[in-house]
Design an enzyme around this catalytic site. Structure first.
Site, PDB file in Angstrom:
ATOM      1  N   SER A   1     -10.509  39.089 -30.173  1.00  0.00           N
ATOM      2  CA  SER A   1     -11.644  38.217 -30.505  1.00  0.00           C
ATOM      3  C   SER A   1     -12.947  39.002 -30.583  1.00  0.00           C
ATOM      4  O   SER A   1     -13.111  40.045 -29.950  1.00  0.00           O
ATOM      5  CB  SER A   1     -11.791  37.113 -29.455  1.00  0.00           C
ATOM      6  OG  SER A   1     -10.659  36.295 -29.443  1.00  0.00           O
TER       7      SER A   1
HETATM    8  N1  SAM Z   1      -7.656  36.605 -26.066  1.00  0.00           N
HETATM    9  C1  SAM Z   1      -7.469  37.675 -27.022  1.00  0.00           C
HETATM   10  C2  SAM Z   1      -8.566  38.693 -26.871  1.00  0.00           C
HETATM   11  O1  SAM Z   1      -8.892  39.037 -25.778  1.00  0.00           O
HETATM   12  O2  SAM Z   1      -9.117  39.186 -27.821  1.00  0.00           O
HETATM   13  C3  SAM Z   1      -7.423  37.190 -28.440  1.00  0.00           C
HETATM   14  C4  SAM Z   1      -6.398  36.212 -28.672  1.00  0.00           C
HETATM   15  S1  SAM Z   1      -6.039  35.878 -30.366  1.00  0.00           S
HETATM   16  C5  SAM Z   1      -7.564  35.377 -31.060  1.00  0.00           C
HETATM   17  C6  SAM Z   1      -5.141  34.365 -30.162  1.00  0.00           C
HETATM   18  C7  SAM Z   1      -3.773  34.529 -29.544  1.00  0.00           C
HETATM   19  O3  SAM Z   1      -3.208  33.252 -29.308  1.00  0.00           O
HETATM   20  C8  SAM Z   1      -2.781  35.277 -30.433  1.00  0.00           C
HETATM   21  O4  SAM Z   1      -2.291  36.389 -29.755  1.00  0.00           O
HETATM   22  C9  SAM Z   1      -1.691  34.238 -30.700  1.00  0.00           C
HETATM   23  O5  SAM Z   1      -0.408  34.804 -30.831  1.00  0.00           O
HETATM   24  C10 SAM Z   1      -1.802  33.360 -29.473  1.00  0.00           C
HETATM   25  N2  SAM Z   1      -1.251  32.013 -29.594  1.00  0.00           N
HETATM   26  C11 SAM Z   1      -1.275  31.150 -30.640  1.00  0.00           C
HETATM   27  N3  SAM Z   1      -0.654  29.993 -30.321  1.00  0.00           N
HETATM   28  C12 SAM Z   1      -0.222  30.125 -29.029  1.00  0.00           C
HETATM   29  C13 SAM Z   1       0.486  29.281 -28.127  1.00  0.00           C
HETATM   30  N4  SAM Z   1       0.890  28.048 -28.461  1.00  0.00           N
HETATM   31  N5  SAM Z   1       0.766  29.754 -26.893  1.00  0.00           N
HETATM   32  C14 SAM Z   1       0.376  30.989 -26.518  1.00  0.00           C
HETATM   33  N6  SAM Z   1      -0.307  31.848 -27.323  1.00  0.00           N
HETATM   34  C15 SAM Z   1      -0.598  31.415 -28.574  1.00  0.00           C
END
Ligand code: SAM
Length: 218
Positions: free
Chosen positions: A68
């Site tokens: 992010s």
């Molecule tokens: N938190 C991270 C960082 O520090 O930069 C960025 C996370 S990224 C924007 C969003 C994450 O959410 C992705 O890795 C994606 O695979 C995960 N994701 C999407 N749907 C999800 C779900 N239902 N359960 C768990 N993770 C999920």
């Protein structure tokens, strides 16, 4: 693994500048700014891209996902009002940068990721860097009922609605921060749980997240 975890003056300087950028953009919580200022974001990048690590931008981390934007991490973290020993559920571990920021603020983090490659990679890297959250692989849109209630819940992917299940797993007095909207843009929503069935909701600024996928999501 060790060779790539070096915190040079160049990266330290770039990190200080990033903190000033976030301050100018409106982040006020000094604890959040200190956490961002002391977390080596370049450790989550391939060395070839270290020059991108302290720009205020999201960046690809593989598996079609992104680390992010620092402003987004700071914005969501500020809204959580983390207190030492808060039990926090983080949905969307990704590379674990946000997890580390939460832990720097003293939170006990339960973090869940649905993509196995990211889960396995981050589960190795974070303890190596000294961060030991509780890692889970699965669909975070259902929460993690077995460890509820949580003082805070942060969702780091865009949801179509606020999953009912997550509200149930929030402690009274707890806060959830979740981007809600369609797949192209979302509004940041905060909900304070004031009673067993009572909530105080605020709809804030617009962001663009990768989609939350799962049973209570897209
Ligand atoms: N938190 C991270 C960082 O520090 O930069 C960025 C996370 S990224 C924007 C969003 C994450 O959410 C992705 O890795 C994606 O695979 C995960 N994701 C999407 N749907 C999800 C779900 N239902 N359960 C768990 N993770 C999920």
């Amino acid at each position: 693994m060790a060779y790539k975890y070096i915190d040079n003056y160049r990266e330290q300087g770039a990190r200080k500048k990033l903190v000033e950028v976030l301050r100018k953009k409106g982040i006020e919580d000094e604890n959040v700014l200190t956490a961002i200022g002391s977390m080596q974001r370049h450790y989550f990048f391939d060395e070839t891209f270290w020059n991108q690590a302290y720009k205020d931008i999201a960046f690809p981390i593989g598996a079609g996902q992104t680390i992010s934007q620092p402003y987004t991490v700071a914005y969501q973290t500020e809204l959580l009002h983390i207190r030492k020993d808060d039990k926090v559920l983080e949905i969307g571990t990704g590379c674990g940068y946000q997890t580390c920021i939460l832990m720097k603020l003293g939170a006990k983090v339960y973090t869940i990721e649905r993509q196995k490659t990211l889960y396995e990679h981050t589960k190795q890297v974070l303890p190596y860097l000294g961060y030991k959250p509780n890692f889970f692989l699965g669909d975070g849109s259902r929460g993690i009922a077995g460890h509820a209630p949580y003082n805070k819940i942060i969702v780091t992917a865009g949801a179509p609605t606020v999953p009912e299940e997550l509200l149930k797993q929030l402690a009274i007095g707890g806060i959830i921060v979740i981007p809600v909207g369609d797949e192209s843009q979302q509004k940041m929503v905060t909900i304070l749980k004031t009673g067993e069935h009572d909530y105080e909701k605020h709809v804030l600024d617009t962001f663009r997240f990768v989609p939350l996928k799962g049973e209570n999501a897209w």
